[in-house]
Scaffold this motif. Structure first.
Motif, short mmCIF file in Angstrom:
data_model
loop_
_atom_site.label_atom_id
_atom_site.label_comp_id
_atom_site.label_asym_id
_atom_site.label_seq_id
_atom_site.Cartn_x
_atom_site.Cartn_y
_atom_site.Cartn_z
N ARG A 1 0.83 -1.21 0.00
CA ARG A 1 0.00 0.00 0.00
C ARG A 1 0.85 1.26 0.00
O ARG A 1 0.47 2.28 -0.56
N PHE A 2 2.02 1.18 0.63
CA PHE A 2 2.91 2.34 0.76
C PHE A 2 4.30 1.95 0.25
O PHE A 2 5.22 1.73 1.03
N PRO A 3 4.48 1.84 -1.07
CA PRO A 3 5.74 1.31 -1.62
C PRO A 3 6.96 2.19 -1.34
O PRO A 3 8.08 1.70 -1.45
N HIS A 4 6.75 3.44 -0.98
CA HIS A 4 7.90 4.31 -0.72
C HIS A 4 8.27 4.36 0.76
O HIS A 4 9.12 5.16 1.16
N ILE A 5 7.64 3.51 1.55
CA ILE A 5 7.95 3.46 2.98
C ILE A 5 8.86 2.28 3.24
O ILE A 5 8.60 1.16 2.83
N LYS A 6 9.95 2.53 3.94
CA LYS A 6 10.86 1.46 4.34
C LYS A 6 10.59 1.11 5.80
O LYS A 6 10.64 1.98 6.67
N LEU A 7 10.27 -0.14 6.06
CA LEU A 7 9.96 -0.60 7.41
C LEU A 7 11.21 -1.23 8.04
O LEU A 7 11.83 -2.11 7.45
N GLU A 8 11.56 -0.76 9.22
CA GLU A 8 12.65 -1.38 9.99
C GLU A 8 12.02 -1.98 11.24
O GLU A 8 11.53 -1.26 12.11
N VAL A 9 12.01 -3.32 11.32
CA VAL A 9 11.32 -4.02 12.40
C VAL A 9 12.34 -4.58 13.39
O VAL A 9 13.28 -5.26 13.00
N THR A 10 12.12 -4.29 14.66
CA THR A 10 12.93 -4.84 15.74
C THR A 10 12.05 -5.74 16.59
O THR A 10 10.97 -5.34 17.02
N ALA A 11 12.49 -6.97 16.81
CA ALA A 11 11.76 -7.91 17.66
C ALA A 11 12.54 -8.14 18.94
O ALA A 11 13.78 -8.17 18.93
N GLY A 12 11.82 -8.31 20.05
CA GLY A 12 12.50 -8.54 21.31
C GLY A 12 11.54 -8.56 22.47
O GLY A 12 10.32 -8.63 22.30
N LEU A 13 12.09 -8.49 23.68
CA LEU A 13 11.28 -8.44 24.88
C LEU A 13 10.59 -7.09 24.98
O LEU A 13 11.16 -6.05 24.62
N SER A 14 9.37 -7.09 25.49
CA SER A 14 8.59 -5.85 25.57
C SER A 14 9.31 -4.79 26.40
O SER A 14 9.27 -3.61 26.06
N ARG A 15 9.99 -5.20 27.48
CA ARG A 15 10.68 -4.20 28.31
C ARG A 15 11.79 -3.50 27.53
O ARG A 15 12.03 -2.30 27.68
N ASP A 16 12.48 -4.25 26.66
CA ASP A 16 13.54 -3.66 25.85
C ASP A 16 12.96 -2.75 24.76
O ASP A 16 13.51 -1.69 24.46
N LEU A 17 11.86 -3.19 24.17
CA LEU A 17 11.21 -2.38 23.15
C LEU A 17 10.69 -1.06 23.74
O LEU A 17 10.80 -0.01 23.12
N ALA A 18 10.13 -1.15 24.95
CA ALA A 18 9.63 0.06 25.61
C ALA A 18 10.77 1.04 25.87
O ALA A 18 10.62 2.25 25.68
N GLY A 19 11.94 0.52 26.29
CA GLY A 19 13.09 1.39 26.52
C GLY A 19 13.56 2.05 25.23
O GLY A 19 13.87 3.24 25.22
N SER A 20 13.58 1.28 24.14
CA SER A 20 13.99 1.85 22.85
C SER A 20 13.01 2.93 22.39
O SER A 20 13.41 3.97 21.86
N TYR A 21 11.72 2.69 22.61
CA TYR A 21 10.71 3.69 22.24
C TYR A 21 10.89 4.97 23.06
O TYR A 21 10.86 6.08 22.52
N ASP A 22 11.11 4.82 24.35
CA ASP A 22 11.29 5.99 25.22
C ASP A 22 12.53 6.80 24.85
O ASP A 22 12.57 8.01 25.06
N ARG A 23 13.52 6.13 24.30
CA ARG A 23 14.75 6.83 23.87
C ARG A 23 14.61 7.41 22.47
O ARG A 23 15.56 8.00 21.94
#
Length: 294
Positions: free
Chosen positions: A125-147
């Motif tokens: 749907r959005f061919p000009h969007i590049k998705l960068e996906v990080t998988a991991g523990l929710s606590r680590d993802l929350a820390g990355s989001y807050d930073r």
């Protein structure tokens, strides 16, 4: 042609190389000039300038055709490669100027299957969007989001522990090994995430509330590690329903273990998020609605 000093003339201008290639392809200065939207004299001047730089005659001008010399064939091979690289560079820069990078964080158990298919559909749907996906523990993802390292996160968390644009109750199940059950052992071995990991404290509190003696037999920061350890008979564990596999035995209510239902799956992004991230959040919402209905 006489000897020329090449110390200050090592750069071959692409414009001159393009003139040579076009004349060689057309076999005529007149036709090449038309293709280049130029004049015949200008094209001739460019080829002569290139011959001066190369120190060799590059084209033989016959009565009817213009043909490359041996040196001209050599220069033409490099010229085509250089012009092709130039075009590739323009394409790469044009793509970089258009593309928008969206950084996403998802828990391990959302990193495949339906999630991948949803992201693939979103990319179409959005061919000009590049998705960068990080998988991991929710606590680590929350820390990355807050930073500020992630734009949108799908988190498993205790209910209402932070603001979210959407949230759903997380279905969890007590599971044992199908082929090597551990439930009747005393003390009861349990498989869990490390300290501060999701479910760990709640598992221990639930077991103590019914008077079961327990011991931690295995810990892992990887969901797949937890799944495998339970399947191999290392102990029982608490898993989200979507992470239960055919190698697991879901413990029934008659086993006497309390239900653990204080977790949720939440979609989180910043209020200032643009339309692309908002659309991605809606896509994840559709995914979670499907999971809840399945």
């Amino acid at each position: 042609m006489g000897h020329i000093d090449r110390t200050n003339s090592r750069l071959f201008e692409l414009d001159l190389l393009r003139a040579l290639v076009t004349v060689a392809d057309c076999g005529s200065f007149t036709t090449a000039a038309l293709r280049l939207s130029s004049t015949q004299s200008t094209v001739s001047q460019k080829v002569r300038r290139l011959e001066e730089l190369a120190g060799h005659r590059l084209l033989e001008r016959g009565n009817r055709d213009v043909l490359p010399t041996d040196a001209g064939e050599t220069v033409l091979g490099y010229a085509r490669r250089l012009l092709s690289l130039n075009d590739e560079l323009h394409e790469a820069l044009d793509g970089a100027s258009v593309a928008q990078i969206v950084r996403i964080g998802v828990p391990d158990d959302f990193a495949a299957g339906r999630t991948t298919r949803h992201l693939a559909e979103f990319s179409r749907r959005f061919p000009h969007i590049k998705l960068e996906v990080t998988a991991g523990l929710s606590r680590d993802l929350a820390g990355s989001y807050d930073r500020g390292e992630l734009d949108l996160v799908l988190l498993k968390q205790r209910r209402n522990s932070r603001d979210a644009v959407a949230r759903w109750t997380e279905k969890t199940r007590w599971v044992d090994s199908l082929r090597s059950p551990a439930f009747d052992l005393d003390p009861l071995p349990i498989v869990t995430f490390p300290p501060r990991g999701l479910y760990r404290d709640e598992m221990i509190a639930a077991l103590e509330s019914v008077g079961r003696r327990w011991r931690i037999s295995f810990t892992s920061s990887s969901l797949s590690g937890i799944q495998d350890a339970i399947a191999d008979g290392m102990g029982i564990g608490l898993l989200p329903l979507r992470a239960v596999t055919g190698e697991h035995l879901v413990l029934p209510q008659s086993a006497g273990l309390p239900e653990v239902d204080m977790f949720e799956v939440a979609i989180i992004h910043r209020p200032s998020a643009g339309p692309v991230i908002t659309a991605l959040a809606e896509s994840f919402s559709a995914l979670l609605e499907q999971e809840r209905g399945s």
